[in-house]
Motif scaffolding. Structure first.
Motif, PDB file in Angstrom:
ATOM      1  N   GLY A 157       1.148  -1.193  -0.223  1.00 10.43           N
ATOM      2  CA  GLY A 157      -0.112  -0.319  -0.377  1.00 10.43           C
ATOM      3  C   GLY A 157       0.784   1.479  -0.053  1.00 10.43           C
ATOM      4  O   GLY A 157       0.433   2.150  -1.106  1.00 10.43           O
ATOM      5  N   MET A 158       2.063   1.465   0.509  1.00 15.64           N
ATOM      6  CA  MET A 158       3.713   2.757   0.519  1.00 15.64           C
ATOM      7  C   MET A 158       3.554   3.014  -0.383  1.00 15.64           C
ATOM      8  O   MET A 158       3.905   3.590  -1.062  1.00 15.64           O
ATOM      9  CB  MET A 158       3.771   2.131   1.349  1.00 15.64           C
ATOM     10  N   LYS A 159       3.923   0.797  -0.926  1.00 13.30           N
ATOM     11  CA  LYS A 159       4.679   1.500  -2.593  1.00 13.30           C
ATOM     12  C   LYS A 159       3.536   2.309  -3.358  1.00 13.30           C
ATOM     13  O   LYS A 159       3.810   2.975  -3.957  1.00 13.30           O
ATOM     14  CB  LYS A 159       4.696   0.539  -3.010  1.00 13.30           C
ATOM     15  N   ASP A 185      -6.276  -2.842   0.668  1.00 16.25           N
ATOM     16  CA  ASP A 185      -6.842  -2.135   1.236  1.00 16.25           C
ATOM     17  C   ASP A 185      -8.010  -1.212   1.956  1.00 16.25           C
ATOM     18  O   ASP A 185      -7.546  -0.307   0.935  1.00 16.25           O
ATOM     19  CB  ASP A 185      -5.819  -2.646   2.780  1.00 16.25           C
ATOM     20  N   VAL A 186      -8.894  -1.539   2.335  1.00 15.14           N
ATOM     21  CA  VAL A 186     -10.713  -0.651   2.520  1.00 15.14           C
ATOM     22  C   VAL A 186      -9.897   0.538   2.794  1.00 15.14           C
ATOM     23  O   VAL A 186      -9.782   1.586   2.246  1.00 15.14           O
ATOM     24  CB  VAL A 186     -10.861  -0.831   3.253  1.00 15.14           C
ATOM     25  N   GLU A 187      -8.888   0.767   4.017  1.00 16.78           N
ATOM     26  CA  GLU A 187      -8.861   2.169   4.467  1.00 16.78           C
ATOM     27  C   GLU A 187      -7.905   2.899   3.438  1.00 16.78           C
ATOM     28  O   GLU A 187      -7.510   3.744   3.028  1.00 16.78           O
ATOM     29  CB  GLU A 187      -7.412   1.631   6.075  1.00 16.78           C
ATOM     30  N   ASP A 191      -8.464   6.613   1.456  1.00 23.15           N
ATOM     31  CA  ASP A 191      -7.896   7.505   1.794  1.00 23.15           C
ATOM     32  C   ASP A 191      -7.475   8.042   0.620  1.00 23.15           C
ATOM     33  O   ASP A 191      -7.609   8.596   0.059  1.00 23.15           O
ATOM     34  CB  ASP A 191      -6.384   6.569   1.644  1.00 23.15           C
ATOM     35  N   MET A 192      -7.126   7.043  -0.792  1.00 28.38           N
ATOM     36  CA  MET A 192      -7.019   7.210  -2.291  1.00 28.38           C
ATOM     37  C   MET A 192      -8.157   7.983  -2.991  1.00 28.38           C
ATOM     38  O   MET A 192      -8.027   8.837  -3.879  1.00 28.38           O
ATOM     39  CB  MET A 192      -6.960   6.340  -3.014  1.00 28.38           C
TER      40      MET A 192
END
Lengths: 327, 255
Positions: A157-159, A185-187, A191-192
Motif C-alpha cells: 500500500g505504501m509503494k 486494502d479498504v483503508e 484514503d485514495m
C-alpha cells in the motif's frame, strides 16, 4: 476551481458546459500490436477539464493500452491525441509535462529512498528542485514519516502511495490512475478516494481505470465503458447508474424449498442452490425496493433464513445488456 | 523548454548514486582484479619477458589493462543502467517523461562513462604502485580514455536495450568483447603475431583503441595514431546512429 480563489474570475458565472472544454481529445485512435491483436479500434474520446473520468472495462478491454498511448509508453497505429491542446507526439514535451501517470504495477526503484525517488520524478519532468512541494506531496500521502526509508522496506500500500507521489511531483494538470485500488486494502482505498477528490478540487483532471463498478460509482463524474477496444458508451455517472439497475438479495434458507410459495408470487423471486437459496431481484433506483415488505411476508409465511447477502449486476452483465441495447 | 536539463541532471545523479551505493562492486572489485593482473603478468611473468619496443613488459601492459577494464566496465555499467528499469518496469517513467531520447542517452551514457573514466584513472594510479610509468601525451591519453568510455558505454546501452534477459545481457560482453580485448593486444603487441594473424588482428576494432592508448603512454604504436583515432570515432558514430534508430522506432522500448 478558479472561482473559488476569488478575485476577478470569481464574478464569472460558472456555465458548466462552457467551462468544461475538453482537456484530452482522442481522435480515431487505433492500436494493432505486432501479434495482430487489435487493442483499440478507432477510439474517440473527450475528457473534460477538471472532471474525474472513470474508464470502465473488463481485463483486456484496452484500458491500459489507451492510457499507455496517451502517456507515451505505446506507439499508436493511427489516430491522434491532444493533451491540453498539444499533440502527444509532435509536441510531446508540452503534452507530457502536463500529465502524471500512476501505473497499475507496483514498479519502484527498490533501493531508493522515498524522498529521492519523488525528487527524481520532479527533475525528470523538467522542473527545478522544490523541497516544499515534495514535502507537501509526501505529507498529503502520509509518506512523510517514511521519506528516508528505502522503498523496498515499504508495504504494498505504501509503494502505491509512492507511485502516486512520483506522479504528482511535477504538478500535473492531468492524472492517470491505472487500476489505483487493485489489491489495495479498504483503508488505503478510502484514503485514495479522498486524495483524488482533493486533487480534483485543486483543478486536476483525473482519469482512472477500474473494473469495479463501485469504484466508478463512488468516484467518477462521468464514466466511459470500453469493451474489446471500443468505447461503447460515455455518460454522466448519475445517468449510467440509473441504467445499471438491478441488484439481488440472496437468502440462505434454513429449510430448503421445492418451489416459491404462492403467497410470495408478487415478488420477483427465484430459487437457487437446489432450493436452499431464495433470490430476490430488485431495482436499486426504484422508489421502493420492496425489501421490507418481502421480509415481513417471509416471516408470515414461516420461512426462516440463516444468512443473507446482496449482489449487484456484474460488469459482464452490464456489458451484455449495453451491447445488446446498442445493436 | 528546449533542453530538459533538469531531467538529464536527475538521471545522471540517479546513476551516480547507484555507483556509490555499491562501491565494492563498482570500484573495489575492478581494482583488485587489475592488481592481480599486475602481480601475475607484470611482476611474476613480466620479469622474465623481453622489453617490447623498448618498454618493460610490466609497463607495456598497463594501457591494455586499463582498456580492458574501461571496455568491460563501460559496457556493464551502461547496459545494466537501462536494462534494469526495463526488467523492473520502472522504465515507464522515463518513457512518459518530457525527455528527448538524446537527453536520456547523454545522461545514462554520461554517467556510465564517468564511472569508467574514474575507474581507469584509479587503475592507472594502482599501476604506478607496481611498475614504473610515464605518460608522454597526457591529453591524448585523456582523449582516448574519454572517447573509449563514451563509445563503449553507448555500445553497452544498446546491449541493455536489446537484451530481454540476463543471459543476453552477458552474452555479448563474454563472447564478443572479452575475446576481442584479449586478442586486441592487451598483453602483447600485434607486431608479435605471425604475418597472416597480424592482418586478421587489424579487423579487431579493439586493436586501434589499445594501440592509440598505448601510444599516448609510450609514443610507440602498432598502427598510426590518426588511424586509431579515426576508427574510434567511426565506432562511436555507428553507436550513436544505432541508438538514434532505437529511440525513433521505439525498438524494444515501446510496443
Amino acid at each position: 476551481m478558479l472561482a473559488a480563489h476569488g478575485g476577478a474570475v470569481a464574478s464569472v458565472p460558472r456555465f458548466p458546459y462552457i467551462v468544461a472544454m475538453s482537456i484530452i481529445r482522442v481522435s480515431n485512435l487505433s492500436k494493432t500490436y505486432a501479434s495482430g491483436f487489435s487493442a483499440l479500434k478507432s477510439v474517440d474520446l473527450e475528457i473534460r477539464r477538471g472532471e474525474i473520468f472513470a474508464l470502465l472495462g473488463p481485463n483486456g478491454a484496452g484500458k491500459t493500452t489507451l492510457i499507455s498511448i496517451i502517456c507515451g509508453l505505446v506507439n499508436p497505429t493511427s489516430g491522434s491525441v491532444l493533451a491540453d491542446g498539444h499533440d502527444i507526439i509532435k509536441e510531446y514535451r508540452a503534452a507530457r509535462a502536463r500529465i502524471g501517470l500512476v501505473p497499475q504495477e507496483l514498479t519502484t526503484d527498490a533501493f531508493e529512498t522515498v524522498w529521492a525517488t519523488v525528487s527524481f520524478s520532479r527533475g525528470l519532468f523538467g522542473l527545478p528542485r522544490n523541497p516544499a512541494h515534495v514535502e507537501r506531496v509526501l505529507k498529503d500521502l502520509s509518506l512523510w514519516d517514511k521519506r528516508d526509508n528505502r522503498i523496498m522496506t515499504l508495504s504494498g500500500g505504501m509503494k502505491r502511495r509512492v507511485l502516486i507521489a512520483k506522479a504528482l511531483a511535477h504538478e500535473p494538470q492531468i492524472l492517470f490512475l491505472d487500476e489505483p485500488t487493485a489489491g489495495v486494502d479498504v483503508e488505503l482505498r478510502q484514503d485514495m478516494w479522498k486524495l483524488v477528490r482533493r486533487l480534483r478540487d485543486d483543478g486536476v483532471t483525473i482519469i482512472l481505470t477500474t473494473h469495479y463498478i463501485e469504484e466508478a460509482e463512488e468516484m467518477a463524474d462521468r464514466i466511459g465503458v470500453i469493451s474489446k477496444g471500443e468505447i461503447i458508451l460515455v455518460e454522466d455517472k448519475a445517468e449510467l447508474m440509473r441504467k445499471l439497475g438491478k441488484k439481488q438479495l440472496s437468502l440462505s434458507l434454513q429449510e430448503p424449498l421445492a418451489a416459491v410459495p404462492e403467497g410470495l408470487a408478487a415478488y420477483d423471486l427465484a430459487l437457487a442452490a437446489e432450493g436452499e437459496e431464495l433470490v430476490y431481484t430488485y431495482d436499486t433506483k426504484a422508489e421502493r425496493t420492496g425489501i421490507t415488505a418481502l421480509l415481513q411476508d417471509l416471516a408470515t409465511a414461516g420461512i426462516r433464513f440463516r444468512d443473507l447477502r446482496t449482489s449487484q449486476s456484474s460488469l459482464e452483465d452490464i456489458f451484455v445488456s449495453l451491447v445488446r441495447e446498442r445493436h | 523548454m528546449a533542453i530538459n536539463l533538469h531531467a538529464m541532471r536527475a538521471i545522471y545523479r540517479f546513476e551516480m548514486a547507484r555507483t556509490w551505493r555499491t562501491p565494492l562492486q563498482s570500484i573495489v572489485s575492478p581494482v583488485i582484479s587489475t592488481s592481480l593482473y599486475f602481480i601475475v603478468f607484470g611482476a611474476a611473468i613480466g620479469s622474465r619477458m623481453q622489453a617490447i619496443d623498448g618498454v618493460a613488459y610490466g609497463s607495456f601492459i598497463v594501457p591494455g589493462l586499463i582498456m580492458l577494464s574501461l571496455l568491460t566496465q563501460s559496457i556493464a555499467n551502461a547496459s545494466f543502467a537501462i536494462y534494469f528499469p526495463k526488467f523492473t518496469g520502472t522504465i515507464y517513467e522515463l518513457l512518459s517523461a518530457p525527455v528527448a531520447w538524446w537527453e536520456a542517452v547523454i545522461a545514462y551514457v554520461g554517467a556510465a562513462a564517468t564511472k569508467s573514466i574514474f575507474l581507469g584513472l584509479i587503475i592507472l594510479l594502482t599501476a604506478t604502485a607496481f611498475v614504473p610509468l610515464r605518460v608522454e601525451h597526457p591529453l591524448w591519453m585523456l582523449l582516448f580514455l574519454f572517447l573509449t568510455a563514451m563509445t563503449f558505454s553507448l555500445f553497452g546501452f544498446i546491449i541493455g536495450i536489446w537484451a530481454d534477459g540476463f543471459e543476453k545481457l552477458q552474452v555479448i560482453p563474454l563472447l564478443v568483447v572479452t575475446p576481442l580485448t584479449f586478442l586486441g593486444g592487451s598483453f602483447y603487441s600485434i607486431d608479435m603475431l605471425p604475418g597472416i594473424w597480424r592482418t586478421v588482428a587489424l579487423f579487431n576494432p579493439v586493436v586501434y583503441l589499445i594501440s592509440g592508448f598505448r601510444w599516448s603512454f609510450f609514443g610507440v604504436s602498432e598502427v598510426g595514431i590518426v588511424v586509431s583515432l579515426g576508427m574510434t570515432l567511426i565506432f562511436l558514430a555507428a553507436c550513436i546512429a544505432t541508438v538514434g534508430w532505437i529511440f525513433r522506432t521505439g525498438y524494444r522500448l515501446k510496443t
